[in-house]
Design a protein around this motif. Structure first.
Motif, PDB file in Angstrom:
ATOM      1  N   ARG A  19     -35.773  -4.958 -25.129  1.00 26.70           N
ATOM      2  CA  ARG A  19     -34.368  -5.666 -24.869  1.00 26.70           C
ATOM      3  C   ARG A  19     -34.307  -6.940 -24.596  1.00 26.70           C
ATOM      4  NH1 ARG A  19     -32.024  -5.852 -18.572  1.00 26.70           N
ATOM      5  NH2 ARG A  19     -34.021  -5.944 -17.771  1.00 26.70           N
ATOM      6  N   PRO A  20     -33.339  -7.887 -24.997  1.00 24.97           N
ATOM      7  CA  PRO A  20     -33.349  -9.287 -24.447  1.00 24.97           C
ATOM      8  C   PRO A  20     -33.439  -9.504 -23.022  1.00 24.97           C
ATOM      9  CG  PRO A  20     -31.553  -8.721 -26.036  1.00 24.97           C
ATOM     10  CD  PRO A  20     -32.173  -7.399 -25.589  1.00 24.97           C
ATOM     11  N   LEU A  21     -34.354 -10.284 -22.569  1.00 22.15           N
ATOM     12  CA  LEU A  21     -34.595 -10.449 -21.398  1.00 22.15           C
ATOM     13  C   LEU A  21     -34.315 -12.032 -20.907  1.00 22.15           C
ATOM     14  CD1 LEU A  21     -35.784  -9.303 -18.427  1.00 22.15           C
ATOM     15  CD2 LEU A  21     -37.993 -10.503 -19.119  1.00 22.15           C
ATOM     16  N   LEU A  22     -34.585 -12.782 -21.722  1.00 22.07           N
ATOM     17  CA  LEU A  22     -34.277 -14.260 -21.670  1.00 22.07           C
ATOM     18  C   LEU A  22     -33.583 -14.838 -22.992  1.00 22.07           C
ATOM     19  CD1 LEU A  22     -34.069 -17.083 -20.217  1.00 22.07           C
ATOM     20  CD2 LEU A  22     -36.353 -17.403 -20.752  1.00 22.07           C
ATOM     21  N   THR A  23     -32.454 -15.187 -23.006  1.00 21.99           N
ATOM     22  CA  THR A  23     -31.790 -16.009 -24.043  1.00 21.99           C
ATOM     23  C   THR A  23     -31.276 -17.126 -23.728  1.00 21.99           C
ATOM     24  OG1 THR A  23     -30.626 -13.625 -24.484  1.00 21.99           O
ATOM     25  CG2 THR A  23     -29.593 -15.507 -25.595  1.00 21.99           C
ATOM     26  N   TRP A  24     -31.570 -18.080 -24.498  1.00 22.26           N
ATOM     27  CA  TRP A  24     -31.464 -19.632 -24.159  1.00 22.26           C
ATOM     28  C   TRP A  24     -30.627 -20.174 -25.335  1.00 22.26           C
ATOM     29  CZ3 TRP A  24     -32.170 -23.255 -21.024  1.00 22.26           C
ATOM     30  CH2 TRP A  24     -32.267 -24.487 -21.239  1.00 22.26           C
ATOM     31  N   TYR A  25     -29.686 -21.090 -24.570  1.00 21.41           N
ATOM     32  CA  TYR A  25     -28.668 -21.609 -25.236  1.00 21.41           C
ATOM     33  C   TYR A  25     -28.758 -23.021 -25.087  1.00 21.41           C
ATOM     34  CZ  TYR A  25     -25.740 -17.655 -27.071  1.00 21.41           C
ATOM     35  OH  TYR A  25     -25.313 -16.532 -27.677  1.00 21.41           O
ATOM     36  N   ASP A  26     -28.533 -24.089 -25.812  1.00 20.25           N
ATOM     37  CA  ASP A  26     -28.375 -25.519 -25.758  1.00 20.25           C
ATOM     38  C   ASP A  26     -27.144 -25.847 -26.497  1.00 20.25           C
ATOM     39  OD1 ASP A  26     -28.169 -28.324 -25.471  1.00 20.25           O
ATOM     40  OD2 ASP A  26     -30.511 -28.474 -25.559  1.00 20.25           O
ATOM     41  N   ALA A  28     -25.569 -28.676 -26.636  1.00 24.70           N
ATOM     42  CA  ALA A  28     -25.772 -30.224 -27.470  1.00 24.70           C
ATOM     43  C   ALA A  28     -26.333 -30.002 -28.760  1.00 24.70           C
ATOM     44  CB  ALA A  28     -26.409 -31.015 -26.495  1.00 24.70           C
ATOM     45  N   THR A  29     -27.435 -29.108 -28.940  1.00 21.37           N
ATOM     46  CA  THR A  29     -28.092 -28.924 -30.170  1.00 21.37           C
ATOM     47  C   THR A  29     -27.607 -27.710 -31.152  1.00 21.37           C
ATOM     48  OG1 THR A  29     -29.948 -27.595 -29.295  1.00 21.37           O
ATOM     49  CG2 THR A  29     -29.903 -30.165 -29.068  1.00 21.37           C
ATOM     50  N   GLY A  30     -27.006 -26.941 -30.533  1.00 22.01           N
ATOM     51  CA  GLY A  30     -26.520 -25.447 -31.086  1.00 22.01           C
ATOM     52  C   GLY A  30     -27.557 -24.608 -31.185  1.00 22.01           C
ATOM     53  N   GLU A  31     -28.526 -24.928 -30.369  1.00 16.00           N
ATOM     54  CA  GLU A  31     -29.958 -23.922 -30.174  1.00 16.00           C
ATOM     55  C   GLU A  31     -29.584 -22.508 -29.479  1.00 16.00           C
ATOM     56  OE1 GLU A  31     -34.505 -23.808 -27.859  1.00 16.00           O
ATOM     57  OE2 GLU A  31     -33.321 -25.439 -28.185  1.00 16.00           O
ATOM     58  N   ARG A  32     -29.968 -21.561 -30.165  1.00 21.99           N
ATOM     59  CA  ARG A  32     -30.081 -20.214 -29.418  1.00 21.99           C
ATOM     60  C   ARG A  32     -31.253 -19.649 -29.596  1.00 21.99           C
ATOM     61  NH1 ARG A  32     -29.308 -14.687 -30.361  1.00 21.99           N
ATOM     62  NH2 ARG A  32     -28.363 -13.459 -28.778  1.00 21.99           N
ATOM     63  N   THR A  33     -32.003 -19.136 -28.722  1.00 20.84           N
ATOM     64  CA  THR A  33     -33.475 -18.367 -28.838  1.00 20.84           C
ATOM     65  C   THR A  33     -33.245 -17.189 -27.892  1.00 20.84           C
ATOM     66  OG1 THR A  33     -34.583 -20.399 -29.104  1.00 20.84           O
ATOM     67  CG2 THR A  33     -35.811 -18.490 -28.430  1.00 20.84           C
ATOM     68  N   GLU A  34     -33.561 -16.100 -28.543  1.00 17.28           N
ATOM     69  CA  GLU A  34     -33.635 -14.814 -27.706  1.00 17.28           C
ATOM     70  C   GLU A  34     -34.870 -14.322 -27.571  1.00 17.28           C
ATOM     71  OE1 GLU A  34     -30.227 -11.882 -28.057  1.00 17.28           O
ATOM     72  OE2 GLU A  34     -31.985 -10.893 -29.016  1.00 17.28           O
ATOM     73  N   LEU A  35     -35.407 -14.011 -26.245  1.00 17.73           N
ATOM     74  CA  LEU A  35     -36.839 -13.425 -26.219  1.00 17.73           C
ATOM     75  C   LEU A  35     -36.555 -12.178 -25.346  1.00 17.73           C
ATOM     76  CD1 LEU A  35     -37.086 -16.575 -25.480  1.00 17.73           C
ATOM     77  CD2 LEU A  35     -39.436 -16.198 -25.549  1.00 17.73           C
ATOM     78  N   SER A  36     -37.237 -11.059 -26.082  1.00 14.64           N
ATOM     79  CA  SER A  36     -37.231  -9.796 -25.464  1.00 14.64           C
ATOM     80  C   SER A  36     -38.350  -9.881 -24.102  1.00 14.64           C
ATOM     81  CB  SER A  36     -37.715  -8.670 -26.452  1.00 14.64           C
ATOM     82  OG  SER A  36     -39.136  -9.007 -26.946  1.00 14.64           O
ATOM     83  N   GLY A  37     -38.443  -8.915 -23.456  1.00 16.75           N
ATOM     84  CA  GLY A  37     -39.608  -8.854 -22.475  1.00 16.75           C
ATOM     85  C   GLY A  37     -40.913  -9.108 -23.146  1.00 16.75           C
ATOM     86  N   ALA A  38     -41.021  -8.185 -24.231  1.00 12.30           N
ATOM     87  CA  ALA A  38     -42.541  -7.990 -24.703  1.00 12.30           C
ATOM     88  C   ALA A  38     -42.590  -9.595 -25.249  1.00 12.30           C
ATOM     89  CB  ALA A  38     -42.495  -7.274 -25.878  1.00 12.30           C
TER      90      ALA A  38
END
Length: 227
Positions: A19-26, A28-38
């Motif tokens: 499952r997604p544990l940490l989802t990162w948005y910025d 200013a840049t349009g960045e979206r990075t989703e990291l599961s716990g694994a």
């Protein structure tokens, strides 16, 4: 609650490592990075192995972290804590220093052994030009193993950090999805440790566009907001 940060992190992802544990948005840049716990766990393990095997760190050694809130910062911090290292954020002699590329002037004030620069690229791409005196964190960390067995017990600061995190996590619970405006809450105790201590997942937002808040909360199934 577990008595050390490595255990807290492991417990937070244990129920469902996919499952997604940490989802990162910025925004200013349009960045979206989703990291599961694994996936985050792999980055944490690689960082811990880098610190122990490449930099030769031992429990209690000081490590400097000159990084803003970011998903790569989460990996660095959790890797340090997994190896029972002491994270410091004020100029002092350290065995290893992690620095964002826009803080290299500040990094020059730190006496350090190994130095790693982070460009904080959205896709974790290697740097095209590595600053003199530094190694590229992304290039260095990728060669290390995906598994690391944390040392027993916590590091010197774990108890104090977890106590602070528990107090900041009031009102949060297991299964919550917490959206955090990292400009308002830049302390990793707030944006990283507090949700993890209760088994919540994180939607961390830099340069938050508040006009997007309602839509993002719906898309990410946010249950709590720290803004």
């Amino acid at each position: 609650m577990a008595d050390n940060i490595a255990r807290v992190f492991a417990d937070a992802s244990a129920a469902d490592p996919t499952r997604p544990l940490l989802t990162w948005y910025d925004d200013a840049t349009g960045e979206r990075t989703e990291l599961s716990g694994a996936t985050l766990g792999n980055w944490v393990a690689k960082t811990a192995n880098l610190l122990v095997d490449e930099a030769g760190c031992a429990p209690g050694d000081p490590v400097g972290v000159l990084l803003p809130p970011h998903w790569q910062t989460a990996a660095v911090l959790l890797g340090c804590w997994s190896a029972k290292l002491t994270v410091v954020d004020a100029p002092a002699p350290v065995d290893v220093l992690f620095a964002a590329v826009d803080r290299l002037d500040e990094a020059a004030e730190w006496p350090a052994g190994e130095r790693y620069a982070l460009a904080l690229d959205p896709f974790a791409l290697p740097m095209r030009q590595v600053p003199a005196g530094f190694a590229d964190f992304v290039s260095a960390v990728r060669g290390h193993g995906d598994h690391f067995t944390p040392y027993p017990g916590g590091g010197e600061a774990d108890a104090a950090l977890l106590a602070r995190a528990a107090s900041r996590a009031a009102g949060l619970g297991p299964g919550d999805r917490v959206l955090v405006d990292v400009a308002a809450h830049p302390d990793p105790v707030d944006w990283l440790l507090a949700p993890l201590t209760v088994g919540a997942s994180i939607v961390a937002c830099a340069n938050l566009d508040h006009s997007r808040l309602a839509a993002r909360s719906a898309t990410e199934k946010v249950t709590r907001t720290l803004s």
